[in-house]
Motif scaffolding. Structure first.
Motif, PDB file in Angstrom:
ATOM      1  N   GLN A 106       0.908  -1.090   0.006  1.00  0.00           N
ATOM      2  CA  GLN A 106      -0.094   0.051  -0.004  1.00  0.00           C
ATOM      3  C   GLN A 106       0.674   1.117  -0.017  1.00  0.00           C
ATOM      4  O   GLN A 106       1.652   1.494   0.896  1.00  0.00           O
ATOM      5  N   THR A 107       0.607   2.267  -1.025  1.00  0.00           N
ATOM      6  CA  THR A 107       1.347   3.467  -1.149  1.00  0.00           C
ATOM      7  C   THR A 107       0.798   4.530  -0.873  1.00  0.00           C
ATOM      8  O   THR A 107       1.099   5.567  -0.838  1.00  0.00           O
ATOM      9  N   LEU A 108      -0.770   4.353  -0.628  1.00  0.00           N
ATOM     10  CA  LEU A 108      -1.588   5.503  -0.357  1.00  0.00           C
ATOM     11  C   LEU A 108      -1.323   6.044   0.932  1.00  0.00           C
ATOM     12  O   LEU A 108      -1.450   7.429   0.900  1.00  0.00           O
ATOM     13  N   GLU A 111       1.036   8.978   0.425  1.00  0.00           N
ATOM     14  CA  GLU A 111       0.571  10.291  -0.269  1.00  0.00           C
ATOM     15  C   GLU A 111      -0.422  10.928   0.433  1.00  0.00           C
ATOM     16  O   GLU A 111      -0.552  12.121   0.282  1.00  0.00           O
ATOM     17  N   HIS A 145      -6.759  -2.147  -6.874  1.00  0.00           N
ATOM     18  CA  HIS A 145      -5.967  -1.292  -6.156  1.00  0.00           C
ATOM     19  C   HIS A 145      -5.596  -0.080  -7.024  1.00  0.00           C
ATOM     20  O   HIS A 145      -5.433   1.114  -6.482  1.00  0.00           O
ATOM     21  N   GLU A 148      -8.463   2.474  -6.795  1.00  0.00           N
ATOM     22  CA  GLU A 148      -8.554   2.944  -5.347  1.00  0.00           C
ATOM     23  C   GLU A 148      -7.628   4.052  -5.350  1.00  0.00           C
ATOM     24  O   GLU A 148      -8.045   5.223  -4.843  1.00  0.00           O
ATOM     25  N   ILE A 149      -6.411   4.275  -5.939  1.00  0.00           N
ATOM     26  CA  ILE A 149      -5.626   4.999  -5.981  1.00  0.00           C
ATOM     27  C   ILE A 149      -5.976   6.240  -6.568  1.00  0.00           C
ATOM     28  O   ILE A 149      -6.072   7.493  -6.268  1.00  0.00           O
ATOM     29  N   GLU A 150      -6.564   6.025  -7.843  1.00  0.00           N
ATOM     30  CA  GLU A 150      -6.982   7.018  -8.652  1.00  0.00           C
ATOM     31  C   GLU A 150      -8.055   7.586  -8.076  1.00  0.00           C
ATOM     32  O   GLU A 150      -8.541   9.018  -8.218  1.00  0.00           O
ATOM     33  N   ARG A 153      -6.889   9.871  -5.137  1.00  0.00           N
ATOM     34  CA  ARG A 153      -5.732  11.104  -5.781  1.00  0.00           C
ATOM     35  C   ARG A 153      -6.813  11.926  -6.328  1.00  0.00           C
ATOM     36  O   ARG A 153      -6.550  13.120  -6.578  1.00  0.00           O
ATOM     37  N   GLU A 188       0.980   2.095  -7.799  1.00  0.00           N
ATOM     38  CA  GLU A 188       1.193   3.754  -7.696  1.00  0.00           C
ATOM     39  C   GLU A 188       0.259   4.511  -8.529  1.00  0.00           C
ATOM     40  O   GLU A 188      -0.121   5.786  -8.402  1.00  0.00           O
ATOM     41  N   GLY A 189      -0.804   3.876  -9.141  1.00  0.00           N
ATOM     42  CA  GLY A 189      -1.848   4.461 -10.117  1.00  0.00           C
ATOM     43  C   GLY A 189      -1.145   5.038 -11.391  1.00  0.00           C
ATOM     44  O   GLY A 189      -0.046   4.694 -11.833  1.00  0.00           O
TER      45      GLY A 189
END
Length: 358
Positions: A106-108, A111, A145, A148-150, A153, A188-189
């Protein structure tokens, strides 16, 4: 009014502070609403965990699981009212099972951060429960995933998330990437570091309201895009800002006009769009090369990156495009556009055709 006398507080010229005060309250309510929605997302995840852990205590897990869900539904409905039907409680159970086993790093968190405590699994959430109900329908964990990121963001509404899923955004971006690039999308999206990262093929413009087989002019297509500029910017992706339409320049006595001009803040360059009905011709590519050269030599500043040109067309011959452009081309791209959302089967067929062509 005496020069030294202050205007009354409700004077028309003194309304700015009232608007500012009202905006503070509106912003606070919006933040509070988002916090409540996020808190409930965490709560539903924890309810799902409790159900799964209790199910594991039963000998006949299937039968005992149904009893657990029914009991939880009955208790929560009694204590809190509507919203806790057996179907909804089953969704909470599924939510835990899906996101507690998420294998992609998970990178969210780095950010976006999170003001709420992490769940018992360490998983953090950034969207409303309604968003996750849609995301759970996606079986591919990488694809899930990515969306979810996009969504987090871009601050996508539920409607925008559905629209991006229906238009196959993940598949369209993944098409031009190798396995490592596709995995990076999931982690990372959409990361925009090179011109290729910002290009889609096809672009889906169903929001313009133009039928696929309808007869319309390039001028009408351009006008529809301007009328739906916010939707078009969302379709373009990250970092785009609109600069103008029909941007005119002159070589001696010859006048030329670029259909649409954007600037990408992430790439730090101008992005020119030329709209073409029908099939793309090599003359169209030559014309775009001239536009790009003009912006590189006359418009962009020394510290900005080379201009990108995108030919948006209904049809193209990839072999002709490749032969017309230089081998080291990083500035001019040709992409198809669709004016209706493709069905899942149509999108799959199109992506297979594009992959075979490449």
């Amino acid at each position: 009014m005496n020069d030294n006398q202050l205007p009354p507080a409700n004077h028309p010229g003194k309304q700015g502070y009232l608007d500012a005060a009202a905006q503070v309250i509106c912003d606070a309510k919006a933040v509070a609403s988002r916090s409540v929605n996020l808190a409930m997302t965490y709560a539903y995840f924890e309810v799902g965990r409790i159900i799964v852990e209790e199910e594991q205590e039963g000998a006949d897990r299937a039968e005992y699981g149904r009893q657990v869900i029914a009991s939880v539904s009955e208790r929560l409905t009694h204590d809190f009212g509507r919203g806790f039907s057996k179907t909804n409680v089953e969704q909470m159970r599924k939510f835990y099972r899906v996101y507690s086993s998420d294998e992609i790093p998970q990178t969210l968190s780095e950010e976006f951060g999170s003001n709420l405590p992490a769940t018992t699994t360490g998983r953090r959430f950034f969207l409303s429960w309604s968003h996750y109900l849609k995301l759970m329908r996606i079986e591919d964990v990488g694809k899930r995933h990515f969306y979810e990121i996009e969504s987090a963001r871009g601050g996508w509404s539920l409607k925008e998330l559905q629209r991006q899923m229906d238009s196959g955004l993940y598949e369209r971006l993944a098409l031009s990437r190798d396995k490592e690039g596709v995995f990076k999308l999931a982690q990372e999206g959409q990361v925009v570091e090179s011109p290729e990262d910002a290009i889609k093929d096809p672009y889906v413009l169903e929001f313009l309201g133009l039928k696929e087989e309808a007869s319309y002019s390039e001028t009408e297509l351009e006008s529809r895009i301007i009328d739906h500029l916010q939707d078009f910017l969302l379709e373009l992706g990250r970092g785009f800002a609109f600069m103008g339409r029909q941007q005119r320049f002159t070589y001696e006595e010859d006048h030329f006009q670029v259909d649409l001009v954007f600037y990408n803040r992430l790439l730090r360059c101008f992005v020119l769009f030329d709209l073409k009905l029908g099939k793309l011709m090599h003359q169209d590519i030559g014309q775009m090369q001239m536009y790009v050269h003009y912006y590189d030599r006359k418009v962009k500043m020394a510290d900005e990156n080379p201009t990108i040109g995108i030919l948006l067309c209904q049809d193209k011959n990839d072999a002709m495009v490749e032969m017309t452009l230089p081998e080291d081309n990083e500035q001019i791209f040709a992409s198809k556009y669709r004016t209706v959302l493709p069905s899942e089967a149509e999108l799959k067929d199109f992506l297979n055709e594009e992959a075979e062509d490449e």
